[in-house]
Every structure is written in C-alpha cells, then in structure tokens.
Design a protein around this motif. Structure first.
Motif, PDB file in Angstrom:
ATOM      1  N   LYS A 141     -20.110 -25.688 -15.456  1.00 14.10           N
ATOM      2  CA  LYS A 141     -18.849 -25.472 -16.163  1.00 14.10           C
ATOM      3  C   LYS A 141     -17.899 -24.600 -15.354  1.00 14.10           C
ATOM      4  O   LYS A 141     -16.686 -24.808 -15.366  1.00 14.10           O
ATOM      5  N   CYS A 142     -18.445 -23.620 -14.642  1.00 16.17           N
ATOM      6  CA  CYS A 142     -17.589 -22.739 -13.849  1.00 16.17           C
ATOM      7  C   CYS A 142     -16.883 -23.509 -12.734  1.00 16.17           C
ATOM      8  O   CYS A 142     -15.753 -23.197 -12.364  1.00 16.17           O
ATOM      9  N   LYS A 143     -17.530 -24.540 -12.210  1.00 12.71           N
ATOM     10  CA  LYS A 143     -16.927 -25.352 -11.144  1.00 12.71           C
ATOM     11  C   LYS A 143     -15.654 -26.048 -11.611  1.00 12.71           C
ATOM     12  O   LYS A 143     -14.794 -26.385 -10.794  1.00 12.71           O
ATOM     13  N   LEU A 144     -15.532 -26.254 -12.917  1.00 13.87           N
ATOM     14  CA  LEU A 144     -14.359 -26.935 -13.467  1.00 13.87           C
ATOM     15  C   LEU A 144     -13.183 -25.986 -13.684  1.00 13.87           C
ATOM     16  O   LEU A 144     -12.082 -26.432 -14.018  1.00 13.87           O
ATOM     17  N   SER A 145     -13.414 -24.696 -13.515  1.00 20.16           N
ATOM     18  CA  SER A 145     -12.370 -23.696 -13.740  1.00 20.16           C
ATOM     19  C   SER A 145     -11.755 -23.251 -12.416  1.00 20.16           C
ATOM     20  O   SER A 145     -12.457 -23.060 -11.423  1.00 20.16           O
ATOM     21  N   GLN A 146     -10.461 -23.082 -12.417  1.00 17.83           N
ATOM     22  CA  GLN A 146      -9.781 -22.563 -11.231  1.00 17.83           C
ATOM     23  C   GLN A 146      -9.736 -21.040 -11.233  1.00 17.83           C
ATOM     24  O   GLN A 146      -9.301 -20.430 -10.262  1.00 17.83           O
ATOM     25  N   ASN A 147     -10.197 -20.450 -12.332  1.00 19.09           N
ATOM     26  CA  ASN A 147     -10.082 -19.004 -12.488  1.00 19.09           C
ATOM     27  C   ASN A 147     -11.382 -18.414 -13.015  1.00 19.09           C
ATOM     28  O   ASN A 147     -11.381 -17.432 -13.741  1.00 19.09           O
ATOM     29  N   GLY A 148     -12.512 -19.056 -12.650  1.00 20.14           N
ATOM     30  CA  GLY A 148     -13.779 -18.674 -13.242  1.00 20.14           C
ATOM     31  C   GLY A 148     -14.654 -17.823 -12.345  1.00 20.14           C
ATOM     32  O   GLY A 148     -14.618 -17.919 -11.113  1.00 20.14           O
ATOM     33  N   GLY A 163      -7.702 -11.209 -16.398  1.00 18.81           N
ATOM     34  CA  GLY A 163      -7.164 -12.557 -16.379  1.00 18.81           C
ATOM     35  C   GLY A 163      -8.155 -13.646 -16.012  1.00 18.81           C
ATOM     36  O   GLY A 163      -7.795 -14.830 -15.947  1.00 18.81           O
ATOM     37  N   LYS A 164      -9.414 -13.298 -15.817  1.00 21.84           N
ATOM     38  CA  LYS A 164     -10.425 -14.253 -15.376  1.00 21.84           C
ATOM     39  C   LYS A 164     -11.223 -14.825 -16.545  1.00 21.84           C
ATOM     40  O   LYS A 164     -11.380 -14.189 -17.585  1.00 21.84           O
ATOM     41  N   GLU A 165     -11.745 -16.029 -16.345  1.00 21.74           N
ATOM     42  CA  GLU A 165     -12.711 -16.623 -17.249  1.00 21.74           C
ATOM     43  C   GLU A 165     -14.103 -16.337 -16.691  1.00 21.74           C
ATOM     44  O   GLU A 165     -14.350 -16.529 -15.499  1.00 21.74           O
ATOM     45  N   ILE A 166     -15.019 -15.883 -17.554  1.00 22.51           N
ATOM     46  CA  ILE A 166     -16.366 -15.534 -17.109  1.00 22.51           C
ATOM     47  C   ILE A 166     -17.368 -16.491 -17.742  1.00 22.51           C
ATOM     48  O   ILE A 166     -17.386 -16.681 -18.958  1.00 22.51           O
ATOM     49  N   TYR A 167     -18.180 -17.087 -16.894  1.00 23.68           N
ATOM     50  CA  TYR A 167     -19.222 -18.024 -17.319  1.00 23.68           C
ATOM     51  C   TYR A 167     -20.557 -17.291 -17.191  1.00 23.68           C
ATOM     52  O   TYR A 167     -20.965 -16.939 -16.093  1.00 23.68           O
ATOM     53  N   MET A 168     -21.222 -17.065 -18.317  1.00 23.97           N
ATOM     54  CA  MET A 168     -22.284 -16.077 -18.371  1.00 23.97           C
ATOM     55  C   MET A 168     -23.577 -16.638 -18.958  1.00 23.97           C
ATOM     56  O   MET A 168     -23.558 -17.360 -19.958  1.00 23.97           O
ATOM     57  N   THR A 169     -24.683 -16.306 -18.321  1.00 21.19           N
ATOM     58  CA  THR A 169     -26.001 -16.654 -18.863  1.00 21.19           C
ATOM     59  C   THR A 169     -26.954 -15.487 -18.666  1.00 21.19           C
ATOM     60  O   THR A 169     -27.000 -14.900 -17.584  1.00 21.19           O
ATOM     61  N   THR A 170     -27.677 -15.138 -19.731  1.00 22.18           N
ATOM     62  CA  THR A 170     -28.618 -14.023 -19.654  1.00 22.18           C
ATOM     63  C   THR A 170     -29.933 -14.411 -20.328  1.00 22.18           C
ATOM     64  O   THR A 170     -30.027 -15.438 -20.997  1.00 22.18           O
ATOM     65  N   SER A 171     -30.921 -13.564 -20.151  1.00 21.66           N
ATOM     66  CA  SER A 171     -32.253 -13.872 -20.670  1.00 21.66           C
ATOM     67  C   SER A 171     -32.298 -13.911 -22.195  1.00 21.66           C
ATOM     68  O   SER A 171     -33.028 -14.714 -22.782  1.00 21.66           O
TER      69      SER A 171
END
Length: 236
Positions: A57-64, A94-102
């Motif tokens: 999903k982050c690859k699809l963002s220009q600001n991720g 101003g950034k989008e954050i794509y996050m995964t945690t345990s």
C-alpha cells in the motif's frame, strides 16, 4: 455507562463492537507512536496486520512512510521502527504513515466495527476521557497485550481511563475492570507499577530505556486519534 476491558488483541476476535465506543491501547509502543506522529503533524496512519500489506500500500502513495516492528525491532527496509522518539515533526509533518506492529495494529483491525474507535496511551489519556464523556455509549477498552497475553502496561492505562470516567459518572464494571480501576486509583506511579513487568523489562533490555521514559508520561498530547475508513486521523 458500562465499561468492559479486554486483555489482548486476540480477545477481540469474534466480538461485536457495534453500538459501543472502542478504545485501543498499546502504550509500548504502537498507540504512543500514533499519538506522537499525529501530534507532530502526520496526515494520517494506515494500520496493517501484515508486513507485505503495509509495503504494497505504501508503494501506491507519493507521500508515504513505512513504520513497524516485530519483536520490538525495526523491520528491514522500513523508514521507522516503533520508537515514538523517531516520529519528529521534521520527519512526519504532512506524511502518510503505513504501519504494522506485533500487537497494536492487530488490535485495531480486530475491532473496527465499533461506532467510534479511538487510539489511547498515557500521553493523551485525559483528552480521550473527555471525548468518551461526550456521549453515554458503553465502552470497550481493548488492550493490545503482548503476544496475545495480558500486559500490565496496557491494563494500567485502561484502569486510569476507567478511574477518570468513574470520577465523573456512575460506571457499571465487572471485578476485572474494578481491579484495574483500583490499581490506577491507588497506584504509586506508572513506572513503579510497570517495573519488573515482562514487556517493559524486555524493551529496556533491548535498548529502549528512553522510549519507556517517554511512553509513561501523562497528558503531554491533546490529540484524539480515531479510525475511519481504513485510516487513523486526528479527531477535532
């Protein structure tokens, strides 16, 4: 108002949260990261259970930006790990954050059918309480836990939320919730309570002592993040 507290992300599986306000807690450290990043101007946060989903999903963002951990350590190739001290205004505004945690992002994905889903930690605990007091819906507090087990750091935070609400109005609670409310009410201090607990001591052992000091601060942030349509943003 009735308050229920779930001990871990796993306990949310198969549960219905409809008609309830849901509060997700993972103070060490996912929800502390979310609150910090949004306080510092991040546009939004997308939570994921799986590493590859976050990457794709982050690859699809220009600001991720990618953020996440497994076993407390930064994931290879990610921009951030799971230390809230990394998420400075200079890096995330101003950034989008794509996050995964345990644990924390799993807890969120397991409870998204609530009427409202709020993100809490010690940093924004009073702001969350004030939001919850705006209506009379019953509340489910979902502690993310550690590896699907009870974790004292999350549960103490849940107890403090319950204590603050019960100071304002009558709350129906079972004995487990009552025990955490009493722990919070008569606590000698967050650090003293958490010292010796499994996840707290593990993070200290792998070098995150500064994170622990930051994560246990009370009411230094005013944002109330909430989940909507796949993302976490700042509540007004």
């Amino acid at each position: 108002m009735k308050i229920e507290i779930l001990k871990s992300a796993k306990e949310a599986l198969g549960r219905s949260f409809k008609g309830k306000n849901v509060v997700v807690i993972d103070v060490l450290r996912a929800t502390t990261v979310m609150v910090t990043a949004l306080e510092n101007g991040a546009k939004c946060i997308y939570p994921f259970k799986e590493i590859e989903d976050a990457r794709d999903k982050c690859k699809l963002s220009q600001n991720g930006l990618l953020a996440g951990e497994r076993k407390g350590m930064k994931i290879l190739g990610f921009d951030f790990g799971n230390s809230p001290l990394e998420f400075t205004k200079e890096k995330v505004e101003g950034k989008e954050i794509y996050m995964t945690t345990s644990n924390g992002t799993r807890a969120i994905e397991n409870s998204i059918d609530g009427d409202n889903l709020y993100i809490a930690c010690y940093l924004n605990i009073s702001a969350v309480v004030n939001k919850l007091l705006l209506d009379t819906k019953d509340i489910i507090i979902l502690c993310s836990g550690t590896d699907d087990k009870f974790s004292l750091d999350d549960s103490l935070c849940a107890g403090i939320i319950t204590q603050k609400i019960s100071d304002k109005l009558k709350v129906e609670m079972d004995d487990f919730v009552l025990s955490l409310e009493k722990l919070a009410r008569y606590s000698p201090g967050i650090t003293k309570v958490l010292e010796g607990s499994k996840h707290y001591d593990y993070l200290k052992k792998i070098g995150y002592k500064d994170d622990l000091e930051y994560c246990t601060k009370i009411d230094i942030c005013n944002v109330v993040p909430f989940y909507i349509a796949g993302k976490i943003k700042t509540s007004s």
